[in-house]
Design a protein around this motif. Structure first.
Motif, short mmCIF file in Angstrom:
data_model
loop_
_atom_site.label_atom_id
_atom_site.label_comp_id
_atom_site.label_asym_id
_atom_site.label_seq_id
_atom_site.Cartn_x
_atom_site.Cartn_y
_atom_site.Cartn_z
N THR A 7 0.84 -1.20 0.00
CA THR A 7 0.00 0.00 0.00
C THR A 7 0.87 1.25 0.00
O THR A 7 1.82 1.36 0.77
CB THR A 7 -0.91 0.01 1.24
N THR A 8 0.56 2.20 -0.85
CA THR A 8 1.33 3.45 -0.89
C THR A 8 1.01 4.31 0.33
O THR A 8 -0.05 4.19 0.93
CB THR A 8 1.01 4.26 -2.16
N VAL A 9 1.95 5.19 0.67
CA VAL A 9 1.72 6.06 1.83
C VAL A 9 0.53 6.97 1.58
O VAL A 9 -0.20 7.31 2.51
CB VAL A 9 2.98 6.89 2.18
N GLU A 10 0.31 7.37 0.33
CA GLU A 10 -0.85 8.22 0.04
C GLU A 10 -2.14 7.46 0.28
O GLU A 10 -3.11 8.00 0.84
CB GLU A 10 -0.80 8.71 -1.41
N ALA A 11 -2.15 6.18 -0.08
CA ALA A 11 -3.35 5.37 0.15
C ALA A 11 -3.58 5.16 1.65
O ALA A 11 -4.72 5.20 2.13
CB ALA A 11 -3.21 4.02 -0.56
N VAL A 12 -2.50 4.94 2.39
CA VAL A 12 -2.61 4.79 3.84
C VAL A 12 -3.19 6.06 4.45
O VAL A 12 -4.10 6.04 5.29
CB VAL A 12 -1.24 4.46 4.46
N ALA A 13 -2.65 7.20 4.03
CA ALA A 13 -3.12 8.48 4.56
C ALA A 13 -4.59 8.69 4.25
O ALA A 13 -5.36 9.19 5.09
CB ALA A 13 -2.28 9.62 4.00
N ARG A 14 -5.00 8.31 3.05
CA ARG A 14 -6.40 8.49 2.66
C ARG A 14 -7.30 7.58 3.50
O ARG A 14 -8.35 7.99 3.98
CB ARG A 14 -6.57 8.18 1.17
N GLU A 15 -6.88 6.33 3.71
CA GLU A 15 -7.70 5.39 4.49
C GLU A 15 -7.82 5.82 5.95
O GLU A 15 -8.86 5.68 6.58
CB GLU A 15 -7.08 3.99 4.42
N VAL A 18 -5.34 10.97 7.66
CA VAL A 18 -4.27 11.70 8.33
C VAL A 18 -3.51 12.56 7.33
O VAL A 18 -3.53 12.31 6.13
CB VAL A 18 -3.28 10.74 9.03
N GLN A 19 -2.82 13.59 7.87
CA GLN A 19 -2.03 14.48 7.02
C GLN A 19 -0.58 14.04 6.90
O GLN A 19 0.10 14.35 5.94
CB GLN A 19 -2.06 15.90 7.58
N TYR A 20 -0.08 13.32 7.92
CA TYR A 20 1.32 12.92 7.95
C TYR A 20 1.42 11.46 8.36
O TYR A 20 0.53 10.94 9.04
CB TYR A 20 2.12 13.78 8.93
N ILE A 21 2.53 10.84 8.01
CA ILE A 21 2.77 9.46 8.40
C ILE A 21 4.18 9.35 8.97
O ILE A 21 5.15 9.84 8.37
CB ILE A 21 2.62 8.49 7.20
N ALA A 22 4.27 8.75 10.15
CA ALA A 22 5.57 8.43 10.74
C ALA A 22 5.77 6.93 10.64
O ALA A 22 4.85 6.15 10.90
CB ALA A 22 5.60 8.86 12.21
N ALA A 44 2.18 15.32 -0.57
CA ALA A 44 3.18 15.94 -1.43
C ALA A 44 4.21 14.92 -1.92
O ALA A 44 5.00 15.21 -2.81
CB ALA A 44 3.90 17.06 -0.67
N GLY A 45 4.19 13.74 -1.30
CA GLY A 45 5.15 12.71 -1.68
C GLY A 45 6.55 13.00 -1.19
O GLY A 45 7.54 12.54 -1.76
#
Length: 346
Positions: A7-15, A18-22, A44-45
């Motif tokens: 799963t891409t970080v953008e997909a994780v954020a959408r699910e 959240v705005q940021y991922i650590a 922003a990638g």
């Protein structure tokens, strides 16, 4: 949940919404541990921050606490800075009260009259949007405390009184917000010279958020005035470990404590850095001048005082004697006498 997936970080954020991922990892080799951490802006990638920590496993719980505190404070700082950059691009009408407070806090901690004015304007908008937002009142108190204890105004007592009222409003509005207790503690110091109540307020702020470097630093600010400079150094060093990207004003907290302890060379190092990073900070110039005098470097002391007088006509010996809230009169005399010998006027 997502560790072993593609799963891409953008997909994780959408699910997750959240705005940021650590994300990070922990690896152990014998008696050593390596922890890696990074913060990403999935929209922003971009990778905003990454760090690696290598430690000996002499005490696993101590290592855990230390690294957790550093990562949490660093991530919080990175997110705040990133959010601040974003809100600068928004129109005034769309900025939420919290955004106003974030922007105000950023400017309030820069310690200059111009930044104070910007912070106040943002706080007026925040309070108009949400009168019950405790932190807006707390940061408003900070702006009054800063203008009062840097003596940017002709009547610092009025500023301290306004700070006290704003801080009381913050605590009454939300008794769980540590910023309110911290500002009330500092206001008790300058407005009432109530050292015990000041320390109680700072301790309560730390208790409410023990992992936050800001409250450790602010506690360290109050302690030298209450005759506890050694403890102030412990607290500021803890703040530095928690947040390696600490605000410049923390250098002043450390420098003042070292001055009170007469550890002059160390004090001068911190205070010179403070002057460089916060040119509008009147107390930075004042304290560095004291250090120069105590070290016998009179020409540099006079230059610092001349710069101070040129930028702030309200900074004088009479005001210092009246308002400096040291519980030990020798500490007040040390600062006032040094500034007098460097040319600060009555």
């Amino acid at each position: 949940t997502y560790r072993d997936t593609a799963t891409t970080v953008e997909a994780v954020a959408r699910e997750l919404g959240v705005q940021y991922i650590a994300e990070g990892s922990v690896r152990r080799a014998g008696n050593r541990i390596r922890v890696t951490a990074r913060l990403m802006d999935p929209w922003a990638g971009n990778e905003l921050w990454a760090e690696r920590y290598d430690r000996e496993l002499t005490d696993i719980f101590e290592v855990q606490d230390e690294i957790t505190a550093v990562i949490v404070n660093t991530l919080a700082g990175q997110i705040t800075r990133q959010h601040y950059k974003r809100i600068l691009t928004k129109s005034t009408d769309t900025i939420h009260a919290y955004d106003h407070v974030l922007k105000a806090t950023e400017h309030a901690l820069r310690v200059s009259p111009d930044d104070r004015d910007i912070a106040r304007a943002e706080l007026e908008k925040a309070i108009a949007a949400d009168p019950g937002f405790a932190r807006a009142h707390a940061i408003l108190a900070l702006t009054y405390l800063t203008e009062g204890n840097n003596f940017w105004v002709a009547d610092p007592a009025a500023s301290f009184r306004q700070a006290f009222e704003a801080a009381r409003t913050a605590v009454a509005t939300d008794i769980r917000d540590p910023w309110g207790h911290a500002m009330l503690g500092i206001a008790e110091l300058w407005h009432n010279r109530a050292h015990d109540r000041a320390l109680n307020g700072m301790q309560r702020a730390v208790e409410l958020n023990p992992g936050n470097a800001y409250f450790r630093g602010l506690y360290a600010y109050v302690l030298p005035f209450a005759g506890q400079a050694e403890k102030a150094l412990e607290e500021i060093d803890t703040a530095f470990r928690m947040n390696p990207h600490f605000p410049a004003v923390f250098l002043g907290f450390r420098g003042r404590a070292l001055l009170v302890l007469r550890r002059l060379d160390e004090a001068l190092t911190s205070l010179q850095q403070l002057v460089t990073q916060t040119p509008g900070h009147s107390n930075a110039l004042s304290l560095v001048a004291v250090a120069y005098v105590a070290l016998g470097r009179m020409d540099e002391a006079r230059d610092a005082v001349a710069t101070l007088c040129a930028s702030n006509p309200h900074y004088n010996l009479t005001t210092l004697r009246q308002h400096l809230p040291f519980t030990n009169p020798d500490d007040t005399a040390f600062i006032v006498d040094a500034l007098a010998s460097a040319g600060l006027p009555e």
